[in-house]
Design a protein around this motif. Sequence first.
Motif, mmCIF file in Angstrom:
data_model
loop_
_atom_site.group_PDB
_atom_site.id
_atom_site.type_symbol
_atom_site.label_atom_id
_atom_site.label_comp_id
_atom_site.label_asym_id
_atom_site.label_seq_id
_atom_site.Cartn_x
_atom_site.Cartn_y
_atom_site.Cartn_z
ATOM 1 N N GLN A 29 0.831 -1.203 0.000
ATOM 2 C CA GLN A 29 0.000 0.000 0.000
ATOM 3 C C GLN A 29 0.867 1.256 0.000
ATOM 4 O OE1 GLN A 29 -2.316 -0.832 3.567
ATOM 5 N NE2 GLN A 29 -4.174 -1.004 2.325
ATOM 6 N N LYS A 30 1.889 1.252 0.840
ATOM 7 C CA LYS A 30 2.760 2.418 0.972
ATOM 8 C C LYS A 30 3.643 2.619 -0.255
ATOM 9 C CE LYS A 30 3.117 2.333 6.021
ATOM 10 N NZ LYS A 30 2.029 1.371 6.242
ATOM 11 N N LEU A 31 4.192 1.545 -0.783
ATOM 12 C CA LEU A 31 5.162 1.651 -1.870
ATOM 13 C C LEU A 31 4.519 1.774 -3.248
ATOM 14 C CD1 LEU A 31 7.725 -1.032 -0.674
ATOM 15 C CD2 LEU A 31 8.022 1.455 -0.622
ATOM 16 N N PHE A 32 3.462 1.004 -3.481
ATOM 17 C CA PHE A 32 2.908 0.893 -4.834
ATOM 18 C C PHE A 32 1.465 1.366 -4.973
ATOM 19 C CE2 PHE A 32 5.633 -2.969 -4.035
ATOM 20 C CZ PHE A 32 6.789 -2.434 -4.576
ATOM 21 N N GLY A 33 0.831 1.681 -3.863
ATOM 22 C CA GLY A 33 -0.574 2.075 -3.916
ATOM 23 C C GLY A 33 -1.503 0.893 -4.120
ATOM 24 N N TRP A 34 -1.011 -0.331 -3.933
ATOM 25 C CA TRP A 34 -1.855 -1.522 -4.081
ATOM 26 C C TRP A 34 -2.837 -1.623 -2.923
ATOM 27 C CZ3 TRP A 34 2.295 -5.870 -5.167
ATOM 28 C CH2 TRP A 34 2.943 -5.590 -6.367
ATOM 29 N N PHE A 35 -3.851 -2.423 -3.106
ATOM 30 C CA PHE A 35 -4.833 -2.753 -2.065
ATOM 31 C C PHE A 35 -5.454 -1.493 -1.458
ATOM 32 C CE2 PHE A 35 -1.303 -5.971 -1.636
ATOM 33 C CZ PHE A 35 -1.925 -6.970 -2.363
ATOM 34 N N GLY A 36 -5.695 -0.492 -2.290
ATOM 35 C CA GLY A 36 -6.330 0.738 -1.820
ATOM 36 C C GLY A 36 -5.389 1.706 -1.131
ATOM 37 N N GLY A 37 -4.097 1.464 -1.223
ATOM 38 C CA GLY A 37 -3.131 2.334 -0.570
ATOM 39 C C GLY A 37 -2.900 3.635 -1.330
ATOM 40 N N THR A 38 -2.150 4.520 -0.709
ATOM 41 C CA THR A 38 -1.910 5.847 -1.285
ATOM 42 C C THR A 38 -0.575 5.952 -2.008
ATOM 43 O OG1 THR A 38 -0.940 6.609 0.790
ATOM 44 C CG2 THR A 38 -3.311 6.969 0.486
ATOM 45 N N GLY A 39 0.255 4.931 -1.915
ATOM 46 C CA GLY A 39 1.567 4.995 -2.533
ATOM 47 C C GLY A 39 2.514 5.872 -1.739
ATOM 48 N N ILE A 40 3.710 6.045 -2.280
ATOM 49 C CA ILE A 40 4.757 6.791 -1.581
ATOM 50 C C ILE A 40 4.358 8.250 -1.381
ATOM 51 C CG2 ILE A 40 7.146 7.607 -1.741
ATOM 52 C CD1 ILE A 40 7.718 4.955 -3.302
ATOM 53 N N GLU A 41 3.805 8.862 -2.404
ATOM 54 C CA GLU A 41 3.427 10.276 -2.288
ATOM 55 C C GLU A 41 2.378 10.482 -1.199
ATOM 56 O OE1 GLU A 41 4.664 13.051 -3.722
ATOM 57 O OE2 GLU A 41 6.179 11.736 -4.626
ATOM 58 N N GLY A 42 1.347 9.666 -1.222
ATOM 59 C CA GLY A 42 0.286 9.793 -0.222
ATOM 60 C C GLY A 42 0.789 9.523 1.182
ATOM 61 N N MET A 43 1.635 8.507 1.328
ATOM 62 C CA MET A 43 2.195 8.191 2.640
ATOM 63 C C MET A 43 3.101 9.314 3.110
ATOM 64 S SD MET A 43 2.298 6.107 5.132
ATOM 65 C CE MET A 43 3.321 5.668 6.513
ATOM 66 N N GLY A 44 3.908 9.843 2.204
ATOM 67 C CA GLY A 44 4.778 10.963 2.546
ATOM 68 C C GLY A 44 3.969 12.176 2.989
ATOM 69 N N ASN A 45 2.891 12.460 2.293
ATOM 70 C CA ASN A 45 2.029 13.587 2.675
ATOM 71 C C ASN A 45 1.404 13.360 4.047
ATOM 72 O OD1 ASN A 45 2.585 15.008 0.326
ATOM 73 N ND2 ASN A 45 0.843 14.134 -0.768
ATOM 74 N N TRP A 46 0.996 12.129 4.338
ATOM 75 C CA TRP A 46 0.419 11.830 5.649
ATOM 76 C C TRP A 46 1.462 12.012 6.741
ATOM 77 C CZ3 TRP A 46 1.235 7.677 9.162
ATOM 78 C CH2 TRP A 46 0.332 7.652 10.229
ATOM 79 N N LEU A 47 2.697 11.565 6.475
ATOM 80 C CA LEU A 47 3.758 11.743 7.463
ATOM 81 C C LEU A 47 4.021 13.225 7.736
ATOM 82 C CD1 LEU A 47 6.275 8.951 6.371
ATOM 83 C CD2 LEU A 47 4.845 8.987 8.424
#
Length: 138
Positions: A29-47
């Motif tokens: 989810q964090k790396l590729f946006g799989w399984f409804g994840g946000t990917g690196i950009e989305g995770m970075g923004n959340w952090l």
Amino acid sequence: MTENMVLVNTGLLIIRLVIGLTFFGHGAQKLFGWFGGTGIEGMGNWLKTLGLEQGAKVWAILAGLFELIGGLLFAAGVLTWLGAIMIVIVMIDAIYAVHGKNGYWLTNGGFEYNLVLIAVCIGTALIGPGDYVLLYKP
């Protein structure tokens, strides 16, 4: 192999697969946006919303890699201790960055569940992966 050992090995396999594949999924989810994840950009923004302005993207990649690789190792029963350490590091970080300030109970957003996962991973690493592993174990 005795019936008791078959049950022990089956129990360890279930624990490893559920925990390991779940962490693999979180990493994907964090790396590729799989399984409804946000990917690196989305995770970075959340952090960044947690106050981690500098290097948020790098931390997102590291968290994703630790979950993805740690989960695969744990699930496969290969270098289980290393997979467990990777998962435990991510859970300690989650407690420190997100859940710790909310107290213990999950109902308040606390670290209860993170601590349970840490205990399961450490316990499994100490016991060993059992006989049902991806690679032959002498």
